[in-house]
Design an enzyme around this catalytic site. Structure first.
Site, short mmCIF file in Angstrom:
data_model
loop_
_atom_site.label_atom_id
_atom_site.label_comp_id
_atom_site.label_asym_id
_atom_site.label_seq_id
_atom_site.Cartn_x
_atom_site.Cartn_y
_atom_site.Cartn_z
N ARG B 258 0.86 -1.18 0.00
CA ARG B 258 0.00 0.00 0.00
C ARG B 258 0.90 1.23 0.00
O ARG B 258 1.61 1.48 0.97
CB ARG B 258 -0.92 -0.10 1.21
N HIS B 262 -3.19 4.18 5.29
CA HIS B 262 -4.24 3.15 5.39
C HIS B 262 -5.57 3.70 4.86
O HIS B 262 -6.21 3.12 4.01
CB HIS B 262 -4.41 2.70 6.84
N TYR B 271 4.46 5.26 11.58
CA TYR B 271 4.88 3.89 11.90
C TYR B 271 5.71 3.18 10.84
O TYR B 271 6.12 2.06 11.05
CB TYR B 271 3.65 3.05 12.25
C1 TPP Z 1 -13.40 -6.68 12.60
C2 TPP Z 1 -12.65 -5.42 12.39
N1 TPP Z 1 -11.70 -5.07 13.27
C3 TPP Z 1 -11.03 -3.92 13.13
C4 TPP Z 1 -11.29 -3.11 12.08
C5 TPP Z 1 -10.53 -1.80 11.93
N2 TPP Z 1 -9.62 -1.91 10.78
C6 TPP Z 1 -9.98 -1.46 9.57
S1 TPP Z 1 -8.87 -1.85 8.41
C7 TPP Z 1 -7.86 -2.60 9.51
C8 TPP Z 1 -6.60 -3.24 9.04
C9 TPP Z 1 -6.82 -4.20 7.92
O1 TPP Z 1 -5.60 -4.74 7.52
P1 TPP Z 1 -5.52 -5.75 6.31
O2 TPP Z 1 -6.48 -6.86 6.50
O3 TPP Z 1 -4.11 -6.11 6.14
O4 TPP Z 1 -6.06 -4.91 5.05
P2 TPP Z 1 -5.41 -3.60 4.40
O5 TPP Z 1 -6.10 -2.43 5.02
O6 TPP Z 1 -3.97 -3.62 4.65
O7 TPP Z 1 -5.75 -3.67 2.95
C10 TPP Z 1 -8.41 -2.54 10.79
C11 TPP Z 1 -7.78 -3.07 12.01
C12 TPP Z 1 -12.29 -3.50 11.18
N3 TPP Z 1 -12.63 -2.74 10.13
N4 TPP Z 1 -12.95 -4.66 11.35
#
Ligand code: TPP
Ligand code: MG
Lengths: 322, 373
Positions: B258, B262, B271
């Protein structure tokens, strides 16, 4: 004394309690170097290290389940669930285990954990970032449910929650995370769980609310120009029925305000208890101003959903006119 | 008794067009016809442009939180290209390029992030499910959708997308287990971008690859360069074939990155090192594909300039459509709760009140605006 936001007050409480008690650990998603997505745990990782401020795998059931184990072993874990909408995966560990362990083991094991959870709407967030599930957890025996509405209370209540021998769900209304500041003493103080706060006194009507809605209530009261007593519940369970009942016996009228859906919202419990305990003092039916019995809408319409001063004002008018 | 090895395996990594422009014709030739390649590149470019515009919209208060896809476009796009148009796409929220390829109108994705549920009212014929906000939950739906297709003998498969962080959720493991053990035609496509907001991959998985998570469930698994459109097309095509013909799921780890924060609510500088970001900037899937097309004589600077203009126009028009749509009336909050509203909801809808006095609209004191704004 410092003039702090709710976020800063919680941060201060965490720092002070971690200094005081090395059994306290903070864990969750992004709580470490990033300081939490709302920056509530800002600086903790640097100050206390990755040993006590732990970024966990992305798994809410895991966060709470391991916290139950940490707590059973005598630590004081403070897990964070990033948004109330993600309590779902953690529900099983909270309700099937954290809440039941003392009863299950006749007190041989206890679970003194404090689950911190940002809660509620009004911040233009995506889906599942704006719900108000406090009644769900209040309905689960064995849990205490706290929701401060001011920086001062947040600090004192969080310290009580951490020190409480039983599991506490500590909801932090994100709409007022940074909405206003308040003098918050550096010195240690606690606010007992189960005690409400009299926000302002009045003679004609009692208004009961909690969390971010307290702000809307204050606006409604100011607008109405009437003598209204506002009680901020502060703790949803166990709740301060004594203060509510005393007030309603004085005013004879009550309006309960919350963001959560009306049906089976915690307002239903309060209205029912007022009916049980103050029936002969009532001059009007107890009113509830709440979210609709619908899914919390995406943010374009969230202000249509959340109780505001206008809707609260209507209920006040009706209760007073009754 | 001497011990013996009962299981041994290797994880394959597929790369066809790498960051240095090295291309493997043996694997790559014939995968994507030239005219498709150009269209795919155009899609990627539009998607990238949308990211830039969306970022500005958010900063100027015209849109809520938005997750940029920047750097990851090749993964979902390659997958969407490799799938049949009637296969299910079960996305997370970083699959714009693939969704647009499938036919999702750009303004729907914009509407979603503008806080409007109408952005999720996806035409059924697109076979796409809505963006999944709760992490790690949608893979089970993919298993169910695939299951239904198998039940009806439709030869339709489901491809679900998720991040590295999502592989930590229990639901992910249940989806893998169900799909493998019930022989469901699912493709699990993990976009490993090394970060889950601020949490590094090591916290989600301490094995050398995420791909090997599939092994534990007895399913085929493979790793590929997620910034290499050709590699993604190749592995997804093979996984889709296996699903369609053999009802066997596959777990694919697409290694990507990415490039942006985020979401617009995040500041990744808190970070992660800029050096790491710079490293991955050089691996940008767009740069790579453009270079390849130029080398092949399919592309030149004037075409690029034309495309930039076209992408700008396309995005501007989508923004205009998304912003032009009237805010729904407040009654919209109620109207999709059930097939038919119950009396309680009907009353709340009519009066937009939850107060207890005046349970009949007639008895209520002058109600606030009934219906509409
Ligand atoms: C069940 C849940 N827990 C926490 C969140 C908050 N949250 C949104 S995105 C994220 C990280 C997601 O990481 P990843 O699965 O690696 O996807 P990326 O954003 O890197 O594409 C978190 C913790 C959420 N949306 N849903
Ligand atoms: Mg990730």
């Amino acid at each position: 004394m410092a003039n702090l936001t709710l976020v800063q007050a919680i941060n201060l409480a965490l720092v002070q309690e971690m200094e005081r008690d090395d059994r306290v650990v903070v864990l969750g998603e992004d709580v470490g170097p990033n300081g939490g997505v709302f920056r509530v745990t800002e600086g903790l990782h640097k100050r206390f290290g990755g040993h006590r401020v732990i970024d966990t795998p992305l798994a809410e059931s895991g966060i709470i389940g391991t916290s139950v184990g940490l707590a059973m072993a005598g630590l004081r874990p403070i897990p964070e669930i990033q948004f109330e909408g993600f309590l779902g995966p953690a529900y099983d560990q909270i309700c099937s285990h954290a809440a039941r362990m003392r009863t299950r083991t006749r007190g041989a094991f206890t679970v003194p954990l404090t689950v911190r959870v940002p809660v509620g709407g009004g911040i233009h967030a995506p889906e599942l970032h704006s719900d108000s599930p406090e009644a769900i957890y209040a309905h689960q025996p064995g849990l205490k449910v706290v929701m401060p509405a001011s920086p001062y209370d947040a600090k004192g209540l969080l310290l009580s929650a951490i020190r409480d021998p039983d599991p506490v769900i500590f909801f932090e209304p994100k709409r007022i995370y940074r909405a206003f500041r308040e003098e918050v003493p550096e010195d240690e103080y606690t606010i007992p769980i189960g005690k409400a706060r009299m926000v302002c006194e009045g003679e004609e009507l009692t208004m009961v609310s909690w969390g971010a809605s307290v702000v809307q209530c204050m606006q409604a009261i100011e607008k109405s120009g009437r003598s209204i007593e506002l009680i901020d519940l502060r703790t949803i369970y166990p709740f301060d029925m004594e203060m509510v009942a005393a007030s309603v016996r004085k005013t004879g009228r009550a309006v309960v305000v919350h963001e959560a859906p009306k049906t089976c919202g915690f307002g239903a419990e309060i209205a029912s208890r007022i009916m049980e305990e103050c029936f002969l003092h009532l001059e009007a039916p107890v009113q509830r101003v709440a979210g609709f019995d619908t899914i919390m809408p995406y943010y374009k319409l969230e202000l249509e959903y959340l109780p505001d001063a206008e809707r609260i004002g209507l209920a006040v008018d009706e209760a007073l006119a009754y | 008794m001497p011990t013996k090895t009962v299981f041994k395996t290797e994880i394959e990594y597929v790369s066809i067009l790498d960051e240095h422009g090295q291309y493997d014709p043996k694997l790559g030739d014939g995968l994507v016809p030239d005219e498709d390649l150009i269209r795919l590149y155009e899609h990627m470019t539009a998607c990238r442009h949308l990211d830039e515009v969306a970022f500005k919209l958010q900063r100027s208060g015209r849109m809520g939180t938005y997750p940029q896809n920047m750097g990851q476009e090749a993964t979902s796009l390659g997958a969407a290209y490799a799938l049949e148009k009637t296969d299910w796409m079960v996305p997370c929220y970083r699959e714009n390029a693939g969704l647009f390829w499938r036919g999702m109108p750009m303004e729907m994705v914009l509407l979603h992030w503008m806080g409007d549920e109408r952005g999720n009212a996806i035409p059924r014929e697109l076979f796409c499910t809505p963006l999944a906000i709760p992490i790690g939950t949608q893979m089970l739906h993919a298993a169910g959708l695939a299951w239904a297709a198998k039940y009806r003998d439709e030869k339709r498969i489901a491809c679900t997308f998720f991040g590295d962080g999502a592989t930590s959720e229990g639901d992910f493991h249940e989806a893998m287990n169900f799909s493998a053990n019930l022989d469901l035609p699912v493709v699990f496509l993990c976009q490993n971008n090394f970060w889950a907001i601020s949490v590094p991959g090591r916290i989600q998985c301490s094995a050398p690859t995420l791909a090997q998570r599939g092994l534990a469930y007895g399913m085929d698994c493979i790793q590929c360069d997620g910034n290499d459109l050709f590699a993604v097309v190749k592995v997804v095509r093979e996984a889709a074939r296996r699903a369609r013909e053999e009802n066997r799921p596959t777990f694919i780890e697409a290694v990507t990155y990415r490039l942006g924060d985020h979401t617009t609510a995040d500041d990744a500088r808190r970070y992660r090192d800029q050096a790491e970001v710079d490293l991955w900037k050089a691996r940008d899937p767009l740069i790579r594909l453009r270079g390849f097309m130029k080398e092949k004589g399919l592309w030149n600077d004037s075409k690029e300039a034309e495309l930039q203009e076209k992408a700008e126009r396309e995005v501007a028009e989508a923004v205009q459509r998304a912003e032009g749509i009237e805010t729904p009336p407040s009654t919209d909050v109620f109207d999709h709760t059930f097939a038919e509203l119950d009396p309680q909801l009907t009353l709340q809808r009519a009066t937009r009140r939850t107060t207890s006095i005046g349970q009949s609209p007639d008895a209520a004191a002058p109600a606030p605006a009934v219906d509409g704004h």
